[in-house]
Motif scaffolding. Structure first.
Motif, PDB file in Angstrom:
ATOM      1  N   LEU A 106      51.956  48.414  93.030  1.00 51.68           N
ATOM      2  CA  LEU A 106      51.909  47.154  92.290  1.00 51.68           C
ATOM      3  C   LEU A 106      50.860  47.259  91.190  1.00 51.68           C
ATOM      4  CD1 LEU A 106      52.001  44.669  95.311  1.00 51.68           C
ATOM      5  CD2 LEU A 106      53.934  45.670  94.060  1.00 51.68           C
ATOM      6  N   PHE A 107      51.234  46.822  89.978  1.00 52.08           N
ATOM      7  CA  PHE A 107      50.404  46.998  88.796  1.00 52.08           C
ATOM      8  C   PHE A 107      50.075  45.647  88.165  1.00 52.08           C
ATOM      9  CE2 PHE A 107      53.309  50.600  89.240  1.00 52.08           C
ATOM     10  CZ  PHE A 107      52.426  51.681  89.243  1.00 52.08           C
ATOM     11  N   THR A 108      48.933  45.586  87.488  1.00 51.46           N
ATOM     12  CA  THR A 108      48.588  44.378  86.751  1.00 51.46           C
ATOM     13  C   THR A 108      49.528  44.213  85.559  1.00 51.46           C
ATOM     14  OG1 THR A 108      47.022  45.551  85.349  1.00 51.46           O
ATOM     15  CG2 THR A 108      46.152  44.574  87.398  1.00 51.46           C
ATOM     16  N   ARG A 109      49.534  43.032  85.025  1.00 54.51           N
ATOM     17  CA  ARG A 109      50.420  42.718  83.897  1.00 54.51           C
ATOM     18  C   ARG A 109      50.131  43.630  82.698  1.00 54.51           C
ATOM     19  NH1 ARG A 109      53.619  38.672  81.901  1.00 54.51           N
ATOM     20  NH2 ARG A 109      53.522  38.296  79.660  1.00 54.51           N
ATOM     21  N   ASP A 110      48.857  43.859  82.395  1.00 54.12           N
ATOM     22  CA  ASP A 110      48.515  44.701  81.247  1.00 54.12           C
ATOM     23  C   ASP A 110      49.086  46.097  81.401  1.00 54.12           C
ATOM     24  OD1 ASP A 110      47.171  42.595  80.150  1.00 54.12           O
ATOM     25  OD2 ASP A 110      45.168  43.304  80.673  1.00 54.12           O
ATOM     26  N   ILE A 111      49.013  46.653  82.593  1.00 51.02           N
ATOM     27  CA  ILE A 111      49.536  48.000  82.824  1.00 51.02           C
ATOM     28  C   ILE A 111      51.060  47.998  82.711  1.00 51.02           C
ATOM     29  CG2 ILE A 111      49.800  49.796  84.559  1.00 51.02           C
ATOM     30  CD1 ILE A 111      47.057  49.750  83.261  1.00 51.02           C
ATOM     31  N   ARG A 112      51.708  46.992  83.263  1.00 50.09           N
ATOM     32  CA  ARG A 112      53.171  46.933  83.172  1.00 50.09           C
ATOM     33  C   ARG A 112      53.628  46.817  81.729  1.00 50.09           C
ATOM     34  NH1 ARG A 112      52.443  42.862  86.814  1.00 50.09           N
ATOM     35  NH2 ARG A 112      53.658  41.400  85.543  1.00 50.09           N
ATOM     36  N   LEU A 113      52.929  46.000  80.938  1.00 48.13           N
ATOM     37  CA  LEU A 113      53.299  45.837  79.537  1.00 48.13           C
ATOM     38  C   LEU A 113      53.061  47.117  78.747  1.00 48.13           C
ATOM     39  CD1 LEU A 113      51.981  42.219  78.785  1.00 48.13           C
ATOM     40  CD2 LEU A 113      54.357  42.973  79.111  1.00 48.13           C
ATOM     41  N   ALA A 117      55.926  49.312  76.731  1.00 46.90           N
ATOM     42  CA  ALA A 117      55.796  49.544  75.283  1.00 46.90           C
ATOM     43  C   ALA A 117      55.858  51.026  74.917  1.00 46.90           C
ATOM     44  CB  ALA A 117      54.477  48.955  74.798  1.00 46.90           C
ATOM     45  N   ALA A 118      56.021  51.912  75.906  1.00 39.94           N
ATOM     46  CA  ALA A 118      56.096  53.347  75.621  1.00 39.94           C
ATOM     47  C   ALA A 118      57.235  53.617  74.642  1.00 39.94           C
ATOM     48  CB  ALA A 118      56.304  54.119  76.918  1.00 39.94           C
ATOM     49  N   GLN A 133      56.289  60.477  86.223  1.00 38.59           N
ATOM     50  CA  GLN A 133      57.097  61.599  85.786  1.00 38.59           C
ATOM     51  C   GLN A 133      58.214  61.856  86.797  1.00 38.59           C
ATOM     52  OE1 GLN A 133      56.401  63.042  82.719  1.00 38.59           O
ATOM     53  NE2 GLN A 133      54.892  61.378  82.653  1.00 38.59           N
ATOM     54  N   GLY A 134      59.325  62.403  86.295  1.00 35.57           N
ATOM     55  CA  GLY A 134      60.392  62.840  87.182  1.00 35.57           C
ATOM     56  C   GLY A 134      61.364  61.756  87.597  1.00 35.57           C
ATOM     57  N   GLY A 135      61.317  60.583  86.975  1.00 35.84           N
ATOM     58  CA  GLY A 135      62.273  59.539  87.313  1.00 35.84           C
ATOM     59  C   GLY A 135      63.613  59.768  86.639  1.00 35.84           C
ATOM     60  N   ALA A 136      64.545  58.860  86.837  1.00 33.37           N
ATOM     61  CA  ALA A 136      65.855  58.961  86.201  1.00 33.37           C
ATOM     62  C   ALA A 136      65.692  58.952  84.684  1.00 33.37           C
ATOM     63  CB  ALA A 136      66.739  57.811  86.655  1.00 33.37           C
ATOM     64  N   PRO A 137      66.421  59.806  83.964  1.00 31.90           N
ATOM     65  CA  PRO A 137      66.206  59.944  82.515  1.00 31.90           C
ATOM     66  C   PRO A 137      66.337  58.645  81.726  1.00 31.90           C
ATOM     67  CG  PRO A 137      67.607  61.695  83.353  1.00 31.90           C
ATOM     68  CD  PRO A 137      67.426  60.740  84.479  1.00 31.90           C
ATOM     69  N   ALA A 138      67.283  57.788  82.107  1.00 33.95           N
ATOM     70  CA  ALA A 138      67.520  56.565  81.343  1.00 33.95           C
ATOM     71  C   ALA A 138      66.783  55.348  81.895  1.00 33.95           C
ATOM     72  CB  ALA A 138      69.018  56.266  81.292  1.00 33.95           C
ATOM     73  N   PRO A 140      63.798  52.669  82.690  1.00 33.27           N
ATOM     74  CA  PRO A 140      62.640  52.173  81.928  1.00 33.27           C
ATOM     75  C   PRO A 140      61.373  52.892  82.375  1.00 33.27           C
ATOM     76  CG  PRO A 140      63.941  50.352  82.814  1.00 33.27           C
ATOM     77  CD  PRO A 140      64.464  51.593  83.448  1.00 33.27           C
ATOM     78  N   PRO A 141      60.426  53.136  81.463  1.00 33.95           N
ATOM     79  CA  PRO A 141      59.187  53.822  81.851  1.00 33.95           C
ATOM     80  C   PRO A 141      58.391  53.006  82.855  1.00 33.95           C
ATOM     81  CG  PRO A 141      59.020  52.932  79.626  1.00 33.95           C
ATOM     82  CD  PRO A 141      60.449  52.770  80.033  1.00 33.95           C
ATOM     83  N   GLU A 142      57.753  53.705  83.799  1.00 35.69           N
ATOM     84  CA  GLU A 142      56.935  53.070  84.826  1.00 35.69           C
ATOM     85  C   GLU A 142      55.521  53.638  84.768  1.00 35.69           C
ATOM     86  OE1 GLU A 142      58.801  52.748  88.832  1.00 35.69           O
ATOM     87  OE2 GLU A 142      60.366  53.983  87.911  1.00 35.69           O
ATOM     88  N   PRO A 143      54.523  52.814  85.086  1.00 37.40           N
ATOM     89  CA  PRO A 143      53.155  53.340  85.140  1.00 37.40           C
ATOM     90  C   PRO A 143      53.006  54.408  86.224  1.00 37.40           C
ATOM     91  CG  PRO A 143      53.180  50.928  85.196  1.00 37.40           C
ATOM     92  CD  PRO A 143      54.579  51.379  85.433  1.00 37.40           C
TER      93      PRO A 143
END
Length: 371
Positions: A106-113, A117-118, A133-138, A140-143
């Motif tokens: 679980l991440f703070t709002r600033d980190i999620r935003l 924005a990547a 790293q290593g998630g599904a190619p398409a 959304p980026p995750e912290p």
């Protein structure tokens, strides 16, 4: 100045937890039938990071879509609830389906935003923060998980069962000290709860004589509210619970009492109904300091009716958890249909006389400071 960490109760199984800089809702039944007390105006909620939904029934799921759309919160729920919320217009990027067994940072709002924005350029991703790293190619980026301030462990659980005799035999007040034994058939279980919702609660206007409905303001209020559902209605719900879930919320750096990696105890466990799989409860690690436990109905042990009282089941469950410091009852407050409330006195007395766990009674709408 560091913000106090608090837990607030808003009736049924709806709680707001403020911890590690996060605002987390457990269930979201805030816009309730008009004759029930309203403890928090859902339309005034502007701050939420995560919403944990125990299951998809009428007194747990409604309101999740309103909070999510207003705040951008991520909803963690079973697939039945997720599908109903998607139909209600919640973006897929805010919906995280689970079934039990997952551990989620679980991440703070600033980190999620910052992660959202990547930018992607020429096959490369640039971001102001480290990304997973290593998630599904398409996807959304995750912290990166090292940026998490808390985590939630999700476990399969069970809905309570009706006392023997079915809906027609329900008492006005459900006493947690009353013991129930045996089964009506060898197949008693949660399928009866689903049938009761679909063919009972959802069809009350057909089943209750018009004169009886006219004479009972509470029942009429409930019927009008529950009919306001589905694609054309305001209330999101399902007759099928979709699979009951427990949520164990832990701080990443120290936990409520040292609940980080390797700790023996820490965190808050939410179990919305009086049911559980014994093996799963015994396997929870770290064990929680605080348990929020539904106390209504006949207990459901391993998918079978529990022989004994709600008080006895609750005490046994807390022993399986090595007797956490505190327990808070829920799903025991005022209702417009039978049982109108749950008498928790026997459960509280048994827990405090047979375990080291202390019962904490929350005042609805008043923050309880977590120490």
């Amino acid at each position: 100045m560091e913000q106090q960490e608090t837990l607030e109760y808003f009736g049924a199984t709806t709680f707001r937890l403020r911890i590690a800089g996060l605002t987390i809702f457990h269930d979201t039944w805030l816009s309730r039938p008009s004759l029930l007390p309203q403890f928090l105006d859902i339309n005034e909620i502007a701050d939420a990071d995560y919403i944990l939904i125990s299951h998809a029934h009428f007194d747990h799921l409604p309101g999740a879509e309103v909070i999510a759309k207003a705040t951008g919160a991520t909803i963690i729920a079973n697939c039945e609830a997720i599908n109903r919320l998607r139909d209600a217009g919640v973006p897929d990027t805010q919906l995280l389906p689970v079934s039990g067994g997952e551990r989620i940072p679980l991440f703070t709002r600033d980190i999620r935003l910052a992660a959202a924005a990547a930018s992607h350029d020429g096959g490369y991703t640039t971001s102001s923060i480290p990304l997973r790293q290593g998630g599904a190619p398409a996807a959304p980026p995750e912290p990166h998980h090292t940026l998490a301030v808390a985590e939630v462990h999700i476990w399969p659980s069970l809905h309570c069962l009706l006392p023997p005799g079915g809906h027609d035999a329900l008492p006005e007040v459900l006493d947690t000290g009353v013991s129930y034994e045996g089964e009506a058939t060898p197949f008693d279980g949660t399928v009866d709860v689903t049938r009761g919702m679909k063919y009972g609660l959802f069809r009350l206007r057909e089943l209750v004589p018009a004169e009886a409905l006219a004479a009972d303001d509470g029942l009429r209020c409930f019927v009008e509210w529950i009919e306001d559902r589905g694609p054309a209605g305001r209330n999101v719900m399902s007759a099928c619970d979709g699979g009951q879930l427990m949520f164990h919320v832990l701080k990443r750096a120290g936990g409520c009492r040292g609940g980080g990696k390797g700790a023996e105890r820490g965190g808050i466990l939410f179990n919305a109904h009086l049911g559980a799989y014994e093996g799963i409860v015994k396997a929870i690690h770290p064990q929680p300091d605080l348990v929020v436990q539904g106390i209504a109905g006949r207990a459901n042990l391993n998918g079978r009716p529990f022989n004994g009282s709600a008080a006895g089941f609750a005490a046994e469950l807390l022993r399986w958890l090595s007797e956490p410091e505190r327990v808070i009852w829920c799903l025991h407050d005022e209702c417009l249909i039978k049982p109108y409330r749950v008498d928790t006195a026997a459960a509280s007395a048994m827990v405090e006389s047979t375990t080291r766990t202390r019962v904490v009674d929350l005042v609805a709408g008043k923050p309880y400071v977590l120490l």
